[in-house]
Scaffold this motif. Structure first.
Motif, PDB file in Angstrom:
ATOM      1  N   VAL A  80      93.119  16.635 -50.741  1.00 40.45           N
ATOM      2  CA  VAL A  80      92.324  17.823 -50.398  1.00 40.45           C
ATOM      3  C   VAL A  80      92.503  18.138 -48.915  1.00 40.45           C
ATOM      4  CG1 VAL A  80      90.010  18.804 -50.288  1.00 40.45           C
ATOM      5  CG2 VAL A  80      90.638  17.333 -52.210  1.00 40.45           C
ATOM      6  N   ARG A  81      92.430  17.099 -48.095  1.00 39.13           N
ATOM      7  CA  ARG A  81      92.530  17.284 -46.643  1.00 39.13           C
ATOM      8  C   ARG A  81      93.855  17.901 -46.217  1.00 39.13           C
ATOM      9  NH1 ARG A  81      90.468  11.787 -45.151  1.00 39.13           N
ATOM     10  NH2 ARG A  81      88.273  12.214 -45.398  1.00 39.13           N
ATOM     11  N   GLN A  82      94.907  17.609 -46.976  1.00 39.02           N
ATOM     12  CA  GLN A  82      96.210  18.198 -46.627  1.00 39.02           C
ATOM     13  C   GLN A  82      96.181  19.715 -46.759  1.00 39.02           C
ATOM     14  OE1 GLN A  82      99.630  16.432 -48.497  1.00 39.02           O
ATOM     15  NE2 GLN A  82      98.899  14.362 -48.147  1.00 39.02           N
ATOM     16  N   ASN A  83      95.277  20.213 -47.611  1.00 38.20           N
ATOM     17  CA  ASN A  83      95.184  21.667 -47.803  1.00 38.20           C
ATOM     18  C   ASN A  83      94.140  22.322 -46.919  1.00 38.20           C
ATOM     19  OD1 ASN A  83      97.179  21.952 -49.754  1.00 38.20           O
ATOM     20  ND2 ASN A  83      95.796  21.175 -51.331  1.00 38.20           N
ATOM     21  N   VAL A  84      93.433  21.520 -46.145  1.00 37.13           N
ATOM     22  CA  VAL A  84      92.372  22.039 -45.291  1.00 37.13           C
ATOM     23  C   VAL A  84      92.685  21.633 -43.848  1.00 37.13           C
ATOM     24  CG1 VAL A  84      89.890  22.070 -44.850  1.00 37.13           C
ATOM     25  CG2 VAL A  84      90.723  21.772 -47.185  1.00 37.13           C
ATOM     26  N   GLY A  85      93.149  22.583 -43.064  1.00 39.59           N
ATOM     27  CA  GLY A  85      93.487  22.281 -41.672  1.00 39.59           C
ATOM     28  C   GLY A  85      92.243  22.306 -40.811  1.00 39.59           C
ATOM     29  N   MET A  86      92.197  21.434 -39.816  1.00 39.64           N
ATOM     30  CA  MET A  86      91.010  21.424 -38.944  1.00 39.64           C
ATOM     31  C   MET A  86      91.436  21.436 -37.483  1.00 39.64           C
ATOM     32  SD  MET A  86      87.438  20.055 -39.478  1.00 39.64           S
ATOM     33  CE  MET A  86      86.161  20.015 -38.224  1.00 39.64           C
ATOM     34  N   VAL A  87      90.747  22.265 -36.732  1.00 41.00           N
ATOM     35  CA  VAL A  87      90.984  22.358 -35.288  1.00 41.00           C
ATOM     36  C   VAL A  87      89.669  22.058 -34.589  1.00 41.00           C
ATOM     37  CG1 VAL A  87      91.606  23.934 -33.414  1.00 41.00           C
ATOM     38  CG2 VAL A  87      92.858  24.028 -35.584  1.00 41.00           C
ATOM     39  N   PHE A  88      89.721  21.128 -33.638  1.00 38.66           N
ATOM     40  CA  PHE A  88      88.504  20.619 -32.996  1.00 38.66           C
ATOM     41  C   PHE A  88      88.351  21.203 -31.592  1.00 38.66           C
ATOM     42  CE2 PHE A  88      90.126  17.436 -35.938  1.00 38.66           C
ATOM     43  CZ  PHE A  88      89.001  17.048 -36.647  1.00 38.66           C
ATOM     44  N   GLN A  89      87.143  21.106 -31.095  1.00 38.91           N
ATOM     45  CA  GLN A  89      86.864  21.570 -29.732  1.00 38.91           C
ATOM     46  C   GLN A  89      87.750  20.850 -28.704  1.00 38.91           C
ATOM     47  OE1 GLN A  89      82.707  21.208 -28.846  1.00 38.91           O
ATOM     48  NE2 GLN A  89      82.936  21.925 -26.748  1.00 38.91           N
ATOM     49  N   HIS A  90      87.927  19.550 -28.902  1.00 38.61           N
ATOM     50  CA  HIS A  90      88.655  18.761 -27.898  1.00 38.61           C
ATOM     51  C   HIS A  90      90.069  18.408 -28.336  1.00 38.61           C
ATOM     52  CE1 HIS A  90      85.364  18.640 -25.106  1.00 38.61           C
ATOM     53  NE2 HIS A  90      84.555  18.360 -26.118  1.00 38.61           N
ATOM     54  N   PHE A  91      90.661  19.272 -29.137  1.00 39.49           N
ATOM     55  CA  PHE A  91      92.096  19.270 -29.480  1.00 39.49           C
ATOM     56  C   PHE A  91      92.536  18.067 -30.311  1.00 39.49           C
ATOM     57  CE2 PHE A  91      91.704  20.316 -24.783  1.00 39.49           C
ATOM     58  CZ  PHE A  91      91.255  21.610 -24.989  1.00 39.49           C
ATOM     59  N   VAL A  99     104.891  17.373 -27.947  1.00 40.82           N
ATOM     60  CA  VAL A  99     104.357  18.503 -28.711  1.00 40.82           C
ATOM     61  C   VAL A  99     105.019  18.573 -30.081  1.00 40.82           C
ATOM     62  CG1 VAL A  99     104.433  21.042 -28.793  1.00 40.82           C
ATOM     63  CG2 VAL A  99     103.609  19.854 -26.727  1.00 40.82           C
ATOM     64  N   LEU A 100     106.349  18.490 -30.098  1.00 46.07           N
ATOM     65  CA  LEU A 100     107.069  18.590 -31.376  1.00 46.07           C
ATOM     66  C   LEU A 100     106.672  17.450 -32.319  1.00 46.07           C
ATOM     67  CD1 LEU A 100     109.215  20.574 -32.495  1.00 46.07           C
ATOM     68  CD2 LEU A 100     110.929  18.830 -31.956  1.00 46.07           C
ATOM     69  N   GLN A 101     106.577  16.239 -31.775  1.00 46.76           N
ATOM     70  CA  GLN A 101     106.187  15.091 -32.616  1.00 46.76           C
ATOM     71  C   GLN A 101     104.761  15.233 -33.148  1.00 46.76           C
ATOM     72  OE1 GLN A 101     106.995  12.084 -29.683  1.00 46.76           O
ATOM     73  NE2 GLN A 101     109.030  11.593 -30.516  1.00 46.76           N
ATOM     74  N   ASN A 102     103.869  15.790 -32.318  1.00 48.29           N
ATOM     75  CA  ASN A 102     102.504  16.038 -32.789  1.00 48.29           C
ATOM     76  C   ASN A 102     102.518  16.917 -34.038  1.00 48.29           C
ATOM     77  OD1 ASN A 102      99.725  15.405 -31.326  1.00 48.29           O
ATOM     78  ND2 ASN A 102     101.350  15.319 -29.770  1.00 48.29           N
ATOM     79  N   ILE A 103     103.397  17.911 -34.027  1.00 48.52           N
ATOM     80  CA  ILE A 103     103.417  18.889 -35.122  1.00 48.52           C
ATOM     81  C   ILE A 103     104.141  18.341 -36.354  1.00 48.52           C
ATOM     82  CG2 ILE A 103     104.134  21.232 -35.767  1.00 48.52           C
ATOM     83  CD1 ILE A 103     103.869  21.966 -32.794  1.00 48.52           C
ATOM     84  N   THR A 104     105.167  17.534 -36.137  1.00 50.40           N
ATOM     85  CA  THR A 104     105.975  17.083 -37.287  1.00 50.40           C
ATOM     86  C   THR A 104     105.463  15.788 -37.909  1.00 50.40           C
ATOM     87  OG1 THR A 104     107.499  15.871 -35.832  1.00 50.40           O
ATOM     88  CG2 THR A 104     108.090  18.154 -36.408  1.00 50.40           C
ATOM     89  N   TYR A 105     104.558  15.096 -37.211  1.00 53.05           N
ATOM     90  CA  TYR A 105     104.146  13.763 -37.685  1.00 53.05           C
ATOM     91  C   TYR A 105     103.594  13.793 -39.123  1.00 53.05           C
ATOM     92  CZ  TYR A 105     101.744   9.317 -38.047  1.00 53.05           C
ATOM     93  OH  TYR A 105     101.329   8.083 -38.495  1.00 53.05           O
ATOM     94  N   ALA A 106     102.582  14.608 -39.360  1.00 50.43           N
ATOM     95  CA  ALA A 106     101.958  14.603 -40.691  1.00 50.43           C
ATOM     96  C   ALA A 106     102.895  15.147 -41.782  1.00 50.43           C
ATOM     97  CB  ALA A 106     100.629  15.371 -40.658  1.00 50.43           C
ATOM     98  N   PRO A 107     103.617  16.238 -41.527  1.00 50.63           N
ATOM     99  CA  PRO A 107     104.553  16.693 -42.566  1.00 50.63           C
ATOM    100  C   PRO A 107     105.582  15.628 -42.957  1.00 50.63           C
ATOM    101  CG  PRO A 107     104.222  18.437 -40.959  1.00 50.63           C
ATOM    102  CD  PRO A 107     103.520  17.211 -40.425  1.00 50.63           C
ATOM    103  N   ILE A 108     106.055  14.862 -41.968  1.00 45.86           N
ATOM    104  CA  ILE A 108     107.045  13.815 -42.285  1.00 45.86           C
ATOM    105  C   ILE A 108     106.373  12.656 -43.014  1.00 45.86           C
ATOM    106  CG2 ILE A 108     108.553  12.059 -41.268  1.00 45.86           C
ATOM    107  CD1 ILE A 108     109.231  14.125 -39.043  1.00 45.86           C
ATOM    108  N   GLU A 109     105.213  12.207 -42.490  1.00 49.86           N
ATOM    109  CA  GLU A 109     104.565  11.022 -43.064  1.00 49.86           C
ATOM    110  C   GLU A 109     103.889  11.304 -44.406  1.00 49.86           C
ATOM    111  OE1 GLU A 109     104.646   7.831 -41.918  1.00 49.86           O
ATOM    112  OE2 GLU A 109     106.092   8.629 -40.461  1.00 49.86           O
ATOM    113  N   LEU A 110     103.206  12.449 -44.487  1.00 49.81           N
ATOM    114  CA  LEU A 110     102.375  12.712 -45.674  1.00 49.81           C
ATOM    115  C   LEU A 110     103.071  13.601 -46.694  1.00 49.81           C
ATOM    116  CD1 LEU A 110      98.978  13.318 -43.846  1.00 49.81           C
ATOM    117  CD2 LEU A 110      99.789  11.198 -44.890  1.00 49.81           C
ATOM    118  N   LYS A 111     103.837  14.570 -46.215  1.00 54.58           N
ATOM    119  CA  LYS A 111     104.505  15.474 -47.161  1.00 54.58           C
ATOM    120  C   LYS A 111     105.943  15.052 -47.414  1.00 54.58           C
ATOM    121  CE  LYS A 111     101.793  19.374 -47.724  1.00 54.58           C
ATOM    122  NZ  LYS A 111     101.471  20.782 -47.592  1.00 54.58           N
TER     123      LYS A 111
END
Ligand code: ADP
Ligand code: MG
Length: 245
Positions: A80-91, A99-111
């Motif tokens: 469920v969480r994979q379909n619900v993106g969350m953005v927090f006050q403190h990033f 930056v690139l690794q931050n963005i690609t980490y979950a798609p590579i590991e989880l998807k």
């Protein structure tokens, strides 16, 4: 659930010990809704968003997202969480990754995306948020506004159906706020379902199709921006608006 209902919340209660923070929230969000949630500090806005992402477990009540009941023990919360993106006050960026690794980490590991595919998607998202030139930067080198735009790109990299934003601009210097709101407005115009806790009333009026006012763990008013801002009915909303507008 109606055919366009994406999130259905029924009599949601949440207590921390003896402190009952959510006291029976019932509401629905449709596909493509852009809903701003406003209300005083401590009224349970963050707890509500976190419950929608499974970061808080409801004390009672139901939350159904895309047909999955989050309060059912058999539901795979990670899916469920994979379909619900969350953005927090403190990033909450990973400080030790670019930056690139931050963005690609979950798609590579989880998807299980290939690194090439994940990088390609990440570069498209960096284009969207205007930060292509920062792809190899470490988070600490970025301004608050840039960090938040990376956090938005990171959440979008999972192709979520819903994006939750918890005061995404509250920690930013004033001159950074506009860039982040512009990215959110673009996302809204592209049809993303978005729930946004915010104190940016101008943004709520301009971008939201619906505004919810919460106080004391309940929804006190729910309607169009015009209804809430131009014709607030509840005295507590009138009082709140007199302080923030
Ligand atoms: P808001 O986002 O509207 O400011 P919150 O949802 O953060 O409100 O908090 C509502 C209430 O719940 C506050 O009284 C806060 O102290 C309490 N609370 C929130 N998270 C926790 C927690 N993890 N443990 C105990 N109390 C909490
Ligand atoms: Mg909060």
């Amino acid at each position: 659930m109606g055919i366009n209902t994406q999130i259905e919340v029924t009599d949601l209660h949440k207590s921390f010990g003896k402190n009952e923070v959510l006291k029976g929230i019932t509401t629905k969000f449709e596909k493509g809704d852009v809903v701003c949630i406003i209300g005083p500090s401590g009224s349970g806005k963050s707890t509500f968003l976190r419950a929608l992402n499974g970061l808080e477990t409801a004390t009672s009540g139901d939350i159904i997202i895309d047909g999955f009941n989050l309060t059912d023990k058999n539901t795979n919360l990670n899916l469920v969480r994979q379909n619900v993106g969350m953005v927090f006050q403190h990033f909450n960026l990973f400080p030790n990754m670019t930056v690139l690794q931050n963005i690609t980490y979950a798609p590579i590991e989880l998807k299980k995306l290939s690194k090439d595919d994940a990088n390609e998607k990440a570069m498209q998202l960096l284009e969207t948020v205007g930060l292509v030139d920062k792809k190899d930067a470490m988070p600490e080198m970025l301004s608050g506004g840039q960090k938040q735009r990376v956090a938005i790109a990171r959440a979008l990299a999972m192709n979520p159906d819903v994006m939750l934003f918890d005061e995404p601009t509250s920690a930013l210097d004033p001159e950074m706020v506009g860039d982040v709101l512009a990215v959110m407005q673009k996302l809204a115009e592209e049809g993303m379902t978005m729930l946004i806790v915010t104190h940016e009333m101008g943004f709520a009026r301009k971008v939201a199709n619906r505004v919810i006012f919460t106080d004391g763990g309940v929804i006190l008013e729910d309607g169009t921006p015009e209804e809430l801002f131009d014709n607030p009915k509840h005295p507590r909303l009138q009082d709140f608006l007199s302080k923030v507008l």
